[in-house]
Design a protein around this motif. Sequence first.
Motif, PDB file in Angstrom:
ATOM      1  N   VAL A   1      18.823  57.049  35.337  1.00 56.71           N
ATOM      2  CA  VAL A   1      20.234  57.407  35.194  1.00 56.71           C
ATOM      3  C   VAL A   1      21.098  56.591  36.151  1.00 56.71           C
ATOM      4  N   TRP A   2      20.630  56.437  37.393  1.00 57.19           N
ATOM      5  CA  TRP A   2      21.374  55.696  38.406  1.00 57.19           C
ATOM      6  C   TRP A   2      21.566  54.244  37.995  1.00 57.19           C
ATOM      7  N   LEU A   3      20.524  53.609  37.505  1.00 62.47           N
ATOM      8  CA  LEU A   3      20.602  52.216  37.094  1.00 62.47           C
ATOM      9  C   LEU A   3      21.521  52.058  35.878  1.00 62.47           C
ATOM     10  N   ALA A   4      21.419  52.975  34.921  1.00 58.32           N
ATOM     11  CA  ALA A   4      22.257  52.906  33.729  1.00 58.32           C
ATOM     12  C   ALA A   4      23.731  53.107  34.083  1.00 58.32           C
ATOM     13  N   LEU A   5      24.025  54.072  34.956  1.00 48.71           N
ATOM     14  CA  LEU A   5      25.399  54.344  35.371  1.00 48.71           C
ATOM     15  C   LEU A   5      26.009  53.150  36.084  1.00 48.71           C
ATOM     16  N   PHE A   6      25.243  52.558  36.997  1.00 46.12           N
ATOM     17  CA  PHE A   6      25.730  51.398  37.744  1.00 46.12           C
ATOM     18  C   PHE A   6      26.021  50.231  36.804  1.00 46.12           C
ATOM     19  N   THR A   7      25.162  50.018  35.822  1.00 47.57           N
ATOM     20  CA  THR A   7      25.347  48.925  34.860  1.00 47.57           C
ATOM     21  C   THR A   7      26.624  49.129  34.053  1.00 47.57           C
ATOM     22  N   ILE A   8      26.854  50.358  33.603  1.00 53.49           N
ATOM     23  CA  ILE A   8      28.045  50.668  32.813  1.00 53.49           C
ATOM     24  C   ILE A   8      29.319  50.428  33.630  1.00 53.49           C
TER      25      ILE A   8
ATOM     26  N   ASN B   1      29.769  48.437  36.207  1.00 58.31           N
ATOM     27  CA  ASN B   1      29.975  47.010  36.442  1.00 58.31           C
ATOM     28  C   ASN B   1      30.484  46.282  35.204  1.00 58.31           C
ATOM     29  N   ILE B   2      29.966  46.626  34.037  1.00 58.27           N
ATOM     30  CA  ILE B   2      30.427  45.998  32.802  1.00 58.27           C
ATOM     31  C   ILE B   2      31.883  46.384  32.532  1.00 58.27           C
ATOM     32  N   TYR B   3      32.224  47.645  32.818  1.00 60.45           N
ATOM     33  CA  TYR B   3      33.616  48.095  32.659  1.00 60.45           C
ATOM     34  C   TYR B   3      34.551  47.288  33.556  1.00 60.45           C
ATOM     35  N   LEU B   4      34.173  47.141  34.827  1.00 61.91           N
ATOM     36  CA  LEU B   4      35.003  46.373  35.759  1.00 61.91           C
ATOM     37  C   LEU B   4      35.159  44.924  35.310  1.00 61.91           C
TER      38      LEU B   4
ATOM     39  N   PHE C   1      35.298  43.689  32.296  1.00 61.48           N
ATOM     40  CA  PHE C   1      36.282  43.544  31.220  1.00 61.48           C
ATOM     41  C   PHE C   1      37.654  44.086  31.605  1.00 61.48           C
ATOM     42  N   ALA C   2      37.697  45.208  32.319  1.00 63.94           N
ATOM     43  CA  ALA C   2      38.982  45.847  32.633  1.00 63.94           C
ATOM     44  C   ALA C   2      39.797  45.066  33.653  1.00 63.94           C
ATOM     45  N   PHE C   3      39.110  44.485  34.656  1.00 61.03           N
ATOM     46  CA  PHE C   3      39.821  43.785  35.726  1.00 61.03           C
ATOM     47  C   PHE C   3      39.563  42.281  35.721  1.00 61.03           C
ATOM     48  N   GLU C   4      38.928  41.795  34.658  1.00 62.53           N
ATOM     49  CA  GLU C   4      38.617  40.373  34.519  1.00 62.53           C
ATOM     50  C   GLU C   4      37.880  39.844  35.744  1.00 62.53           C
ATOM     51  N   ASP C   5      36.897  40.626  36.190  1.00 68.49           N
ATOM     52  CA  ASP C   5      36.054  40.172  37.297  1.00 68.49           C
ATOM     53  C   ASP C   5      35.279  38.936  36.872  1.00 68.49           C
ATOM     54  N   SER C   6      34.765  38.199  37.853  1.00 71.42           N
ATOM     55  CA  SER C   6      34.057  36.964  37.543  1.00 71.42           C
ATOM     56  C   SER C   6      32.681  37.259  36.953  1.00 71.42           C
ATOM     57  N   LEU C   7      32.235  36.389  36.035  1.00 68.68           N
ATOM     58  CA  LEU C   7      30.914  36.539  35.419  1.00 68.68           C
ATOM     59  C   LEU C   7      29.823  36.411  36.470  1.00 68.68           C
ATOM     60  N   LEU C   8      30.035  35.507  37.428  1.00 66.87           N
ATOM     61  CA  LEU C   8      29.038  35.321  38.484  1.00 66.87           C
ATOM     62  C   LEU C   8      28.914  36.589  39.330  1.00 66.87           C
ATOM     63  N   GLY C   9      30.053  37.249  39.573  1.00 64.80           N
ATOM     64  CA  GLY C   9      30.023  38.495  40.323  1.00 64.80           C
ATOM     65  C   GLY C   9      29.249  39.572  39.585  1.00 64.80           C
ATOM     66  N   LEU C  10      29.405  39.622  38.263  1.00 64.76           N
ATOM     67  CA  LEU C  10      28.671  40.598  37.452  1.00 64.76           C
ATOM     68  C   LEU C  10      27.170  40.334  37.510  1.00 64.76           C
ATOM     69  N   ILE C  11      26.793  39.069  37.366  1.00 67.34           N
ATOM     70  CA  ILE C  11      25.371  38.707  37.418  1.00 67.34           C
ATOM     71  C   ILE C  11      24.783  39.042  38.779  1.00 67.34           C
ATOM     72  N   SER C  12      25.514  38.716  39.843  1.00 67.35           N
ATOM     73  CA  SER C  12      25.035  38.982  41.194  1.00 67.35           C
ATOM     74  C   SER C  12      24.869  40.475  41.432  1.00 67.35           C
ATOM     75  N   SER C  13      25.847  41.248  40.977  1.00 66.29           N
ATOM     76  CA  SER C  13      25.823  42.685  41.184  1.00 66.29           C
ATOM     77  C   SER C  13      24.665  43.353  40.444  1.00 66.29           C
ATOM     78  N   LEU C  14      24.481  43.007  39.171  1.00 69.23           N
ATOM     79  CA  LEU C  14      23.418  43.627  38.373  1.00 69.23           C
ATOM     80  C   LEU C  14      22.023  43.232  38.862  1.00 69.23           C
ATOM     81  N   SER C  15      21.842  41.956  39.177  1.00 66.48           N
ATOM     82  CA  SER C  15      20.534  41.518  39.666  1.00 66.48           C
ATOM     83  C   SER C  15      20.247  42.126  41.031  1.00 66.48           C
TER      84      SER C  15
END
Length: 231
Positions: free
Chosen positions: A13-20, A22-25, A27-41
């Motif tokens: 549940v924790w991993l799924a919630l965190f992923t959701i 980060n993906i929301y941020l 698209f919603a705030f136009e965060d960088s793709l590299l930041g998303l990859i770094s955060s999820l990994s």
Amino acid sequence: MYMLRDWTLFEKVWLALFTIVNIYLFFAFEDSLLGLISSLSGMLCVVLVAKGKISNYYFGIVQTATYAYISYGYSLYGEAMLNGLFYLPVQFIGLYMWSKNRTQRSMRGEDVAVKRLSKKGWMVLILIAVVGSLLYAELLHYIGGQAVRLDSAAVVLSIIAQILMLKRYAEQWALWIAVNVLSISLWVVTLITQGGNDLNMVVMWSAFLVNSIYGYVNWIRLSKGQEALTQ
């Protein structure tokens, strides 16, 4: 799935919630793709560390390389050097050292034997952390870094915690808790003063904080369980 068969409900549940989030941020705030990859990994890495799984190092390689690049872009030279020059090569060392110290799989699925730090070890650790943080802050100030005191403390504690992790000490998690609090503060200050669209970094470190608390509890439990098996 087979790879998640020994994961607890909390971990899934924790991993799924965190992923959701980060993906929301992203698209919603136009965060960088590299930041998303770094955060999820990074999240996958720390969850696997908390479970005592050797596979954490594969995700650690991706996270450290991307995070070093992002930090450099914000003039957080301490973070950039820590990840690019220390964390990244240490991932390969960790793969080797943990592979040499495997334990039999239990119901919890851990891969390595856990150790505990002595009182003398704590005293030495605290002394090194204080002196190291003061000296490194001076270096960061000299090269024009930002938020040098926070940056320095986070870097020095991270190095010590990483060494404890390589040696498989449960007390690494106490230091990771401190590192995560410092890193959250560091990124909040940086994004407020400099601007930027990497909110994923704040979310990532916040998630790391929760995971480090869980990791400490889990590694103490693993240590006690492994001691019981050897008696």
